[in-house]
Design a protein around this motif. Sequence first.
Motif, PDB file in Angstrom:
ATOM      1  N   LEU A 195      32.431  37.605  35.388  1.00 58.51           N
ATOM      2  CA  LEU A 195      33.617  37.825  35.466  1.00 58.51           C
ATOM      3  C   LEU A 195      34.216  37.427  37.016  1.00 58.51           C
ATOM      4  O   LEU A 195      34.287  36.827  37.696  1.00 58.51           O
ATOM      5  CB  LEU A 195      33.665  38.874  35.289  1.00 58.51           C
ATOM      6  N   SER A 196      35.286  35.868  35.842  1.00 60.37           N
ATOM      7  CA  SER A 196      36.498  35.565  37.000  1.00 60.37           C
ATOM      8  C   SER A 196      37.339  35.774  37.145  1.00 60.37           C
ATOM      9  O   SER A 196      37.984  36.284  35.784  1.00 60.37           O
ATOM     10  CB  SER A 196      36.434  34.245  37.084  1.00 60.37           C
ATOM     11  N   ARG A 197      38.184  36.642  37.933  1.00 61.10           N
ATOM     12  CA  ARG A 197      39.766  37.208  37.960  1.00 61.10           C
ATOM     13  C   ARG A 197      40.085  35.950  38.346  1.00 61.10           C
ATOM     14  O   ARG A 197      40.849  36.168  39.604  1.00 61.10           O
ATOM     15  CB  ARG A 197      39.501  38.388  38.474  1.00 61.10           C
ATOM     16  N   ILE A 198      41.254  35.466  38.127  1.00 58.28           N
ATOM     17  CA  ILE A 198      42.216  34.229  38.686  1.00 58.28           C
ATOM     18  C   ILE A 198      43.323  34.645  38.675  1.00 58.28           C
ATOM     19  O   ILE A 198      44.131  35.334  37.286  1.00 58.28           O
ATOM     20  CB  ILE A 198      41.592  33.281  37.664  1.00 58.28           C
ATOM     21  N   ILE A 199      43.958  34.336  39.678  1.00 55.64           N
ATOM     22  CA  ILE A 199      45.221  34.881  40.286  1.00 55.64           C
ATOM     23  C   ILE A 199      46.128  33.918  40.036  1.00 55.64           C
ATOM     24  O   ILE A 199      46.177  32.873  39.891  1.00 55.64           O
ATOM     25  CB  ILE A 199      45.118  35.103  41.807  1.00 55.64           C
ATOM     26  N   THR A 200      47.143  34.208  38.746  1.00 56.65           N
ATOM     27  CA  THR A 200      48.621  32.941  38.107  1.00 56.65           C
ATOM     28  C   THR A 200      49.620  32.784  39.158  1.00 56.65           C
ATOM     29  O   THR A 200      48.966  33.676  40.193  1.00 56.65           O
ATOM     30  CB  THR A 200      48.298  33.210  36.955  1.00 56.65           C
TER      31      THR A 200
END
Lengths: 454, 454
Positions: B391-396
Amino acid sequence: MSKTLALLIALSITAPVFAGNVVLIIGDGMDDQQISIARNYLVGTRGMLSVDKLPVRSNVQVLTVSDKDPSQPVYVADSANSATSMASGVVTSRGRIGTTAGTDEDVVNIIELAQQHDIRTGLVTTASITDATPAAFYAHTNSRGCQNPEMMVNAEFYPRFFVDCSADLKSNGGKGSIAEQLVTSGVDLMLGGGLKHFTLASEGGGDEVISLAEQAGYQLALDLEQLNSIEQGKLLGLFSSSTMPVIWRGEDDRAAEQSEMTWPGLIHWALGEAIDPEPMRCEDNPEFAGQPTLQQMTEKALSILDSDDGDFFLMVESASIDKQAHYRKTCGSIGELQQLNDALDSASNYAQKHPDTLILVTADHGHAAQIVPDASLFASSPYPIYRPGRLSRIITPQGNIMAVNYGTSDFFTEEHTGVSVPLMANKVALGRLPSMISQPQVFNIVRDYLIEED
Amino acid sequence: MSKTLALLIALSITAPVFAGNVVLIIGDGMDDQQISIARNYLVGTRGMLSVDKLPVRSNVQVLTVSDKDPSQPVYVADSANSATSMASGVVTSRGRIGTTAGTDEDVVNIIELAQQHDIRTGLVTTASITDATPAAFYAHTNSRGCQNPEMMVNAEFYPRFFVDCSADLKSNGGKGSIAEQLVTSGVDLMLGGGLKHFTLASEGGGDEVISLAEQAGYQLALDLEQLNSIEQGKLLGLFSSSTMPVIWRGEDDRAAEQSEMTWPGLIHWALGEAIDPEPMRCEDNPEFAGQPTLQQMTEKALSILDSDDGDFFLMVESASIDKQAHYRKTCGSIGELQQLNDALDSASNYAQKHPDTLILVTADHGHAAQIVPDASLFASSPYPIYRPGRLSRIITPQGNIMAVNYGTSDFFTEEHTGVSVPLMANKVALGRLPSMISQPQVFNIVRDYLIEED
């Protein structure tokens, strides 16, 4: 193309619209992976499904917001907020039925608008008629779980997964459960599952909800024979206790399964061998026998809603493409996509005879399933290659193996995904449908076509 | 829409076509999940990327067959067979470059056809110019691994993953490595990475391949400055040893990671807690600095190929949407999709001034990445919910977290998927593009537009 033609197309986008019928067909969770899986199985890689043959195609950005802060996007929808988008043109938070995120205010839906213009309306689904997608077209609750009077005080939506329906209790100034709101919705025709939500006393110990429906003028159909016998008038069909059984299942009801690693793999990842699940065929689901098909329900709806003196709005949902994908049942999803194609064929036949009928086919949100190589792309490497999730290896009618991966969750149910979803339409949509829209614009397109502007 | 307009549209589909320029832009692995991920990050859920704004949209069924039995479908493609579909209109098996499945015969590609009509041609990519996608437009080999003279006898395509190039050795009557075939291809302009494939002696101990290219009349550009200095003539640009560095990466070059389960989860699945990876921001990739962007290469290509007395065919590939997705690097893929949008902007600007320019944007195959809920749809349940893959949890840029799942493989590289892929086009395609096609039809559409029929 000539400049004249380009000009005509440009003009047609801004030209006044004409009222006509709308059939909105929703494949729940029917993203392009699901359609590709079904295409490969049902007609082969070089074949085309009925949905593929529709001449107009667009792409739909699904929109969801946070309930705590509705100014903030959430990147994955559920059927409640996405159906609210399509039914009302309003972006809301997950789980909400026809209400605004955070503030819990009711929003006007396309059926309420249609009724103001004496346009007949119908809803057909393979889910409970009180389930999120159909409910968003007639009800307003703060949660999709508030389906019947009993669930209003004890809404166990999944085992040990509760929702709070107190704000929608009539005794608290709300409109009551979704089933009770259905009774007063005035929708001309509703067909689907969900009988169990109607055989309960209405809030405050009143009559059973099903009796209230009859008092409100609905003829009841509880099986295919009864459905066939009704030719006109208000109709409520409830053909199963909850979700209607699906037409297909995997061999012996198998779902996708985990690959297994031989013992040397426990010592080091580069050792051992990954053993994928045995292939399976799809077979008829014995529980389906005798149920009305989605196509039969759609044809009945078209027959009853059709009239010489007015238009209609009909929503048709194939609900269990999604539900079977949650449970990693590839054959189940394929069968329900076949049901959607059959229902579309009936709508297309109707539109042949009634060329003012706009047909839209779309999905509400993406889903977990992915077609993956049956033998890994990297199978020539000397390492064991393991799929971390669950895998179905489906034997197609052509005798090939199609591998479908479910890798979003280890829970008993997979997750939705945040991909944009397809929107296909018949030729009536030429010039009316941009190549990309956001999901609430589905509502605008339906409204602009359905309701003649003054 | 009026009947006249519908008739005009129907006519335009069958009307004679006019020759013009074609810019075919390929996002490698750029399925709708990848585009949705990039949209959410780059312009927000309510924004539109340049690819989204193109007015015509179709859907492409990717076709692959078995090499052992070419009558049998294979449900997931690689870039070699899918590029061969688009370049030549021929369905083949995975790994093949411009050759038929099973029988290994060369197939005619669009560049060879264009050259027969004195149409100028160009190829731009962020991969090695000898990588599968560009190679399928000029070369014919039995495997994509046969990129240079050394790999012809020792093609280690991935570590410990070998392919057999002996059939393509010149000494065996073949055409030699892909790099050697490039030298004699006659393509007017080729820009990308892959210098290492050219600084080797040609087969049989001859001159270095790069010298052969100069002898064949190619000006060489090895950096941005050299690229800028060349205004016309045959051009070979090789800006990095292999694949060009990508513009973005995750914080500290992080990829997607596995969630972790707290210790009670080891005792029973219903206990403990699943801890997802820490969120990350995207950042500039320091290795990219000074490289030409895909947009700069595209603008140079348009400038050189443009002429008053003839049309051109240009293929532009953003290759590392795919390569970064294999390595589960979400920020990398997003940056390369931004590069594709920028290149499209340049092509669109060109088409504004040269309205006979057909622009097509498509992908070659689907990929593993999926947007999943950051908090599970079932997070209200009391059970720990675990993602089996990475999983990548990308901060937009808006400060929200977008979760991207990679769950097709436990290997160091994810799998492709078998989903149909999007095809977008500029207004020149109105009336020329059915709502659904198969991938080999991309070749037909390009050919029919590019080459005036007599």
